[in-house]
Structure formats: structure tokens, C-alpha cells
Design a protein around this motif. Structure first.
Motif, PDB file in Angstrom:
ATOM      1  N   GLU A 190       0.664  -1.034  -0.064  1.00 29.50           N
ATOM      2  CA  GLU A 190       0.163  -0.012  -0.054  1.00 29.50           C
ATOM      3  C   GLU A 190       1.116   1.331  -0.031  1.00 29.50           C
ATOM      4  O   GLU A 190       0.585   2.086  -1.103  1.00 29.50           O
ATOM      5  CB  GLU A 190      -1.005  -0.214   1.505  1.00 29.50           C
ATOM      6  N   ALA A 191       2.035   1.070   1.137  1.00 27.66           N
ATOM      7  CA  ALA A 191       2.503   2.071   0.849  1.00 27.66           C
ATOM      8  C   ALA A 191       3.588   2.334  -0.377  1.00 27.66           C
ATOM      9  O   ALA A 191       3.546   3.499  -1.297  1.00 27.66           O
ATOM     10  CB  ALA A 191       3.856   1.676   1.448  1.00 27.66           C
ATOM     11  N   SER A 192       3.999   1.518  -1.217  1.00 25.09           N
ATOM     12  CA  SER A 192       4.387   1.864  -2.294  1.00 25.09           C
ATOM     13  C   SER A 192       3.445   2.022  -3.334  1.00 25.09           C
ATOM     14  O   SER A 192       3.788   3.240  -4.377  1.00 25.09           O
ATOM     15  CB  SER A 192       5.160   0.259  -2.872  1.00 25.09           C
ATOM     16  N   LEU A 193       2.256   1.701  -3.065  1.00 30.04           N
ATOM     17  CA  LEU A 193       1.301   2.417  -4.669  1.00 30.04           C
ATOM     18  C   LEU A 193       0.897   3.675  -4.216  1.00 30.04           C
ATOM     19  O   LEU A 193       0.777   4.701  -4.880  1.00 30.04           O
ATOM     20  CB  LEU A 193      -0.127   1.304  -4.316  1.00 30.04           C
ATOM     21  N   ALA A 194       0.954   4.162  -2.962  1.00 30.12           N
ATOM     22  CA  ALA A 194       0.452   5.692  -2.239  1.00 30.12           C
ATOM     23  C   ALA A 194       1.384   6.547  -2.602  1.00 30.12           C
ATOM     24  O   ALA A 194       1.478   7.630  -3.066  1.00 30.12           O
ATOM     25  CB  ALA A 194       0.480   5.692  -0.839  1.00 30.12           C
ATOM     26  N   GLU A 195       3.093   5.778  -2.731  1.00 32.48           N
ATOM     27  CA  GLU A 195       4.314   6.452  -3.325  1.00 32.48           C
ATOM     28  C   GLU A 195       4.373   6.886  -4.786  1.00 32.48           C
ATOM     29  O   GLU A 195       4.631   7.737  -5.547  1.00 32.48           O
ATOM     30  CB  GLU A 195       5.274   5.981  -3.049  1.00 32.48           C
ATOM     31  N   ASP A 196       3.910   5.757  -5.597  1.00 32.49           N
ATOM     32  CA  ASP A 196       3.745   5.446  -6.884  1.00 32.49           C
ATOM     33  C   ASP A 196       2.321   6.569  -7.373  1.00 32.49           C
ATOM     34  O   ASP A 196       2.639   7.295  -8.367  1.00 32.49           O
ATOM     35  CB  ASP A 196       3.439   4.514  -7.463  1.00 32.49           C
ATOM     36  N   THR A 197       2.014   6.617  -6.164  1.00 27.27           N
ATOM     37  CA  THR A 197       0.485   7.602  -6.699  1.00 27.27           C
ATOM     38  C   THR A 197       0.873   8.770  -6.436  1.00 27.27           C
ATOM     39  O   THR A 197       0.577   9.581  -7.405  1.00 27.27           O
ATOM     40  CB  THR A 197      -0.718   7.558  -6.214  1.00 27.27           C
ATOM     41  N   ALA A 210       3.721  10.354  -7.045  1.00 25.71           N
ATOM     42  CA  ALA A 210       4.805  10.217  -7.891  1.00 25.71           C
ATOM     43  C   ALA A 210       4.125  10.781  -9.380  1.00 25.71           C
ATOM     44  O   ALA A 210       4.279  11.421 -10.100  1.00 25.71           O
ATOM     45  CB  ALA A 210       5.782   9.100  -7.147  1.00 25.71           C
ATOM     46  N   ALA A 211       2.897  10.365  -9.030  1.00 28.77           N
ATOM     47  CA  ALA A 211       2.477  10.040 -11.323  1.00 28.77           C
ATOM     48  C   ALA A 211       1.978  11.592 -10.439  1.00 28.77           C
ATOM     49  O   ALA A 211       1.530  12.835 -11.770  1.00 28.77           O
ATOM     50  CB  ALA A 211       1.035   8.963 -10.786  1.00 28.77           C
ATOM     51  N   ASP A 212       1.156  12.116  -9.618  1.00 29.63           N
ATOM     52  CA  ASP A 212       0.167  12.886  -9.526  1.00 29.63           C
ATOM     53  C   ASP A 212       0.943  14.139  -9.994  1.00 29.63           C
ATOM     54  O   ASP A 212       0.807  15.479 -10.579  1.00 29.63           O
ATOM     55  CB  ASP A 212      -0.567  13.404  -8.404  1.00 29.63           C
ATOM     56  N   ARG A 213       2.222  14.244  -9.492  1.00 28.07           N
ATOM     57  CA  ARG A 213       3.826  15.356  -9.157  1.00 28.07           C
ATOM     58  C   ARG A 213       4.400  15.098 -11.081  1.00 28.07           C
ATOM     59  O   ARG A 213       3.967  16.145 -11.457  1.00 28.07           O
ATOM     60  CB  ARG A 213       4.810  14.480  -8.058  1.00 28.07           C
ATOM     61  N   ALA A 238       1.005  16.922 -12.548  1.00 28.65           N
ATOM     62  CA  ALA A 238       1.490  18.532 -12.507  1.00 28.65           C
ATOM     63  C   ALA A 238       2.329  19.121 -12.869  1.00 28.65           C
ATOM     64  O   ALA A 238       1.811  19.839 -13.331  1.00 28.65           O
ATOM     65  CB  ALA A 238       0.914  18.554 -10.733  1.00 28.65           C
ATOM     66  N   ARG A 239       3.911  18.303 -13.251  1.00 29.09           N
ATOM     67  CA  ARG A 239       4.546  19.275 -13.797  1.00 29.09           C
ATOM     68  C   ARG A 239       3.977  19.487 -15.107  1.00 29.09           C
ATOM     69  O   ARG A 239       4.430  19.946 -15.315  1.00 29.09           O
ATOM     70  CB  ARG A 239       5.786  18.322 -13.391  1.00 29.09           C
ATOM     71  N   ARG A 240       3.675  17.946 -15.687  1.00 28.88           N
ATOM     72  CA  ARG A 240       3.669  18.038 -17.305  1.00 28.88           C
ATOM     73  C   ARG A 240       2.965  19.051 -17.439  1.00 28.88           C
ATOM     74  O   ARG A 240       2.341  19.713 -18.305  1.00 28.88           O
ATOM     75  CB  ARG A 240       2.332  16.786 -17.998  1.00 28.88           C
ATOM     76  N   ALA A 241       1.415  19.304 -16.433  1.00 34.57           N
ATOM     77  CA  ALA A 241       0.055  20.458 -16.800  1.00 34.57           C
ATOM     78  C   ALA A 241       1.058  21.769 -16.873  1.00 34.57           C
ATOM     79  O   ALA A 241       0.285  22.821 -17.626  1.00 34.57           O
ATOM     80  CB  ALA A 241      -0.794  20.220 -15.502  1.00 34.57           C
ATOM     81  N   ASP A 242       2.191  22.154 -15.658  1.00 30.38           N
ATOM     82  CA  ASP A 242       1.845  23.162 -15.872  1.00 30.38           C
ATOM     83  C   ASP A 242       3.165  23.383 -16.837  1.00 30.38           C
ATOM     84  O   ASP A 242       3.255  24.748 -17.497  1.00 30.38           O
ATOM     85  CB  ASP A 242       3.271  23.779 -14.495  1.00 30.38           C
ATOM     86  N   GLN A 243       3.758  22.580 -17.322  1.00 28.63           N
ATOM     87  CA  GLN A 243       4.764  22.515 -19.117  1.00 28.63           C
ATOM     88  C   GLN A 243       3.915  23.330 -19.204  1.00 28.63           C
ATOM     89  O   GLN A 243       4.457  24.159 -20.413  1.00 28.63           O
ATOM     90  CB  GLN A 243       5.604  21.320 -18.660  1.00 28.63           C
TER      91      GLN A 243
END
Length: 448
Positions: A131-138, A140-143, A146-151
Motif C-alpha cells: 500500500e505504501a509503494s502504491l501510495a508513493e507511486d500514485t 509520484a504520478a500526481d506530481r 502536475a509538472r506536465r500540466a504546468d509545462q
């Protein structure tokens, strides 16, 4: 083993309701691959025997699926790996056995060790790590999103500014085109006016050309008349010249006739004296008896070959006094022995510069042959007057060219070859030529 194969689901493991998380699975495989290298050969599962000799990292990369499958199905192999891991990380193993996993430990390492050791509650540790790994992956995907949207937002702003600038440039270009169009209209009017003026000038020029052609035709008629008069005079002079030549030939014929009659008279007189004195035909000469006597005591040789060494410049000087002698020089055989410190180009120039006064003094025909069998380049040389310079053909050495030159000469003509190559000297002497060593030429040149 590819990345797609590394993410294949594990076989069912008792106590787990889902496959191992990818990170936990990769860590379990790495621990098992490292332990496999320390396992006795008789305890290695048969499916892993071939990869047991690999390095640990290579085993984990190439045989991840096989190792994970054996761990899930072979309890003995798992226990052996667990015992080895317990020996490698005794503190973490003791904390798991006591049910007090350290809070500062890496969740992935904690879940992997728990999966291998199977202490109480190990399935919960594995699930929590997943679950921690999934949350970390999620996260990271959100970040990343967000970076892609800002770009993308910055790109839209940049494109909007570029569009505004392009529109402004287009407006400026339209204004410039309108101004250029007005200028072109004015220029077109001026061009039409100039064209009308040019047409008027052309009509005047055409009239002038007609008048000039008429004048040229009259001048041509006058020139033709003059030419006919000149040709008639030339024909008259040619007839006079032919008459003079016929007169000269007649005079020369009479003189030749008188000379021939005188010569015939002398020949008939000599024949009459020979018949009147009854002189018998003569064979040989008085010196033949002396020559035969000397020959009984040994073989005669020429003074050049008998009394002088082949490298004596006096020998070569004597040979060059022979009438219509042909001197053939083995170029590099002479230059490399005389001036080895110089480049080939300077060697050639120095040899040809030294031979030039020798040719002028002796009047001999001189041919210098340079070896070019291994090259297709033929360097340009400053060839002195009376000196022939030859390069051997590709694949043909200079020695063979020298042999061809000697063979081409008629029997009886004196030919002198300058070379220190024993094979060349032997062949040219056998063909009737004279030979002198390379040193004879260089010393003779030094004396000049």
C-alpha cells in the motif's frame, strides 16, 4: 529477463491474498539470488542449477521469474534463503521475530525479509509495504501530472505570445507589400515610357543599318576587284618562279651529269690498273699473325676491363670516348650509394645536374632509369638537354628496363651501363654492353 517478465504475477503464496508488490518482489529476488551463490551445490534446485554460477546481479536480472517461482513452491529453498538472510541481517531478523519491526527501516526491505522469514504478522507487513509503494507511486504520478500540466500551460502562453508577434509581423509585411506595389506601379509607367523611346530609337537604328549595309556592299565590291587584280599578279609571279626553277634544275642536271661522268672515268681507270697489274685479292692483315701469336699465351681483354677497376672514373671516361656511345645509368643504384642522406627528389636532381655537363663534353647519348615499380606516381624532373629520363612501369623494376634498352641497341654499337647490381652487370655484359660501377660515375662527376 525483460521488465515485462519481471512484473509477471507470482504464484499463489499461502497467507497472501494478492501478488507481491513489484518493489518487494524485486528485493526478495535480489536476496535470494545473493544467497544462491553461497548455497551448497547439492541443495540448489535443479531449475536454478544453470544460473547458480552467474554473478548475483546477473542471476537477479536473468532468472527473476524462476527464483520467485521456486521461492513460492519450494519451502526448503525458501527456508535455506531465510537462514542465510537471517545471518546477513541478524538485527532486523531479531526485531521481526520479536514482533517489533524498527520504524526507521525501509518498508521494502522490511517486507522482503518478512516474506522470507515468515514471522507472525508477516503478511500484514507485506500488504502495508504494497500500500505504501502504491501510495508513493500514485503521489509520484500526481506530481508528474502536475509538472506536465504546468509545462503545457507555459507552452500555451509561449505559443500565444508567438502568435501575437506573428500577427504583428504579418501586418507590417502587408503594409510593406502595399508600399512596394505602389512603387512598382510607378516603375511600370516609367518602363513603358522608356520602351516607347526605345522603339523609336530602334527604328532609327534599323534605318542606319540599312544604309551601312549598302555602304558595306559597295566597299566589298571594290575589295573584290582589288583582290582579283592581286590574284592575277600572284599567278603571273608564280609562272615566272616556275620558269626560274626549271632553268635551275636544268643547270643542276648538267653539273650532275659531268660529275657522274668523271666518277665513272675514275672507277674504270682503277679497274683497268687492277687488271693490268694482275693484283690478287687480299685477305687479312699483317697484324693477324701477331694477334694469333699473342692469343697462344692467354685471353685478351680490353684495356678498360683488364687494367682498370670497374669503379675507376678513368675507365668510364675512356668508354665515353667511343663513337656514338650510349650511356645507360641505373639511377637509384647510383644516388642511394652516393648520397643516401638526401631525399629521393634531391638525389634525382643532383644526379641529373651532374650528368648534364658530362653529356655536353662527351656528346654521348645518356639514358637515366629510375625504379617506379611500386608506385603509380611519376615525379616531374628538370631534364637536362640530351638526357633521357625513364621511370619503370608499374610492376616492372628498373633492372628489366635497362636490359630492354641494351637488347634494343643494334649489334656493334657501344653501350655502357653504370650499375653496381651484379645481376644487371652480368646480363648486360652477356648482351654485348660494357659495364662500370656506380662509384666510377660519381667520382667522374666530382672531378667535373
Amino acid at each position: 529477463m525483460t521488465g515485462a517478465e519481471a512484473l509477471e504475477p507470482d504464484p499463489a503464496v499461502p497467507g497472501l491474498d494478492r501478488p507481491l508488490p513489484d518493489r518487494v518482489r524485486a528485493r526478495v529476488v535480489a536476496l535470494a539470488a545473493d544467497s544462491l551463490g553461497r548455497m551448497p551445490a547439492d541443495q540448489v534446485p535443479s531449475s536454478l542449477t544453470r544460473v547458480a554460477a552467474f554473478a548475483p546481479a546477473r542471476r537477479a536480472r536473468l532468472a527473476a521469474t524462476q527464483i520467485a517461482s521456486v521461492l513460492a513452491t519450494d519451502e526448503g529453498f525458501r527456508e535455506h534463503v531465510a537462514a542465510d538472510v537471517r545471518a546477513q541481517v541478524p538485527d532486523l531478523a531479531g526485531a521481526l521475530d520479536a514482533g517489533t519491526p524498527p520504524s526507521a527501516a525501509d518498508p521494502v526491505d522490511l517486507a522482503a525479509v518478512a516474506y522470507l522469514l515468515r514471522p507472525d504478522g508477516w503478511a500484514g507487513l507485506v500488504a502495508a509495504s504494497g500500500e505504501a509503494s502504491l501510495a508513493e507511486d500514485t503521489g509520484a504520478a500526481d506530481r508528474q501530472a502536475a509538472r506536465r500540466a504546468d509545462q503545457l500551460r507555459r507552452q500555451v502562453e509561449t505559443l500565444t505570445e508567438s502568435l501575437k508577434e506573428a500577427r504583428a509581423r504579418q501586418r507590417d509585411q502587408v503594409a510593406e507589400l502595399k508600399s512596394e506595389n505602389a512603387d512598382l506601379r510607378h516603375k511600370l509607367g516609367d518602363a513603358r515610357a522608356r520602351a516607347r523611346s526605345a522603339e523609336t530609337a530602334s527604328a532609327a537604328a534599323e534605318a542606319a543599318a540599312v544604309a551601312a549595309r549598302a555602304a558595306a556592299a559597295a566597299a566589298s565590291a571594290r575589295h573584290d576587284a582589288d583582290l582579283r587584280r592581286v590574284r592575277a599578279r600572284v599567278e603571273e609571279l608564280e609562272r615566272d618562279l616556275a620558269a626560274v626553277r626549271r632553268s635551275e634544275r636544268a643547270e643542276r642536271g648538267s653539273e650532275a651529269l659531268r660529275a657522274r661522268l668523271l666518277l665513272d672515268t675514275l672507277l674504270e681507270t682503277a679497274q683497268g690498273l687492277r687488271r693490268e697489274l694482275a693484283l690478287p685479292p687480299v685477305e687479312g692483315s699483317p697484324a693477324d699473325s701477331v694477334e694469333a701469336h699473342v692469343a697462344e699465351h692467354g685471353t685478351r681483354t680490353t684495356s678498360g676491363h683488364g687494367s682498370l677497376a670497374s669503379d675507376d672514373p678513368v675507365l668510364l671516361e675512356q668508354l665515353l670516348t667511343l663513337p656514338r656511345v650510349h650511356l645507360v645509368v641505373d639511377g637509384y643504384n647510383v644516388t642511394k650509394a652516393a648520397w643516401p642522406e638526401l631525399s629521393l627528389e634531391r638525389q634525382r636532381d643532383r644526379l641529373l645536374a651532374g650528368v648534364a655537363p658530362l653529356v655536353a663534353r662527351s656528346g654521348a647519348e645518356v639514358t637515366v632509369v629510375f625504379d617506379a615499380a611500386d608506385s603509380t606516381d611519376r615525379p616531374v624532373v628538370n631534364r637536362p638537354r640530351g638526357v633521357r629520363v625513364l621511370y619503370s612501369r608499374a610492376g616492372v623494376i628498373a633492372d628489366d628496363v635497362i636490359r630492354e634498352l641494351v637488347a634494343a641497341e643494334p649489334k656493334g654499337r657501344p653501350v655502357v651501363v653504370v650499375s653496381s647490381d651484379n645481376a644487371v652487370v652480368r646480363d648486360v655484359v652477356r648482351a654485348g654492353a660494357r659495364a662500370a660501377a656506380a662509384g666510377a660515375l660519381t667520382r667522374l662527376l666530382a672531378r667535373s
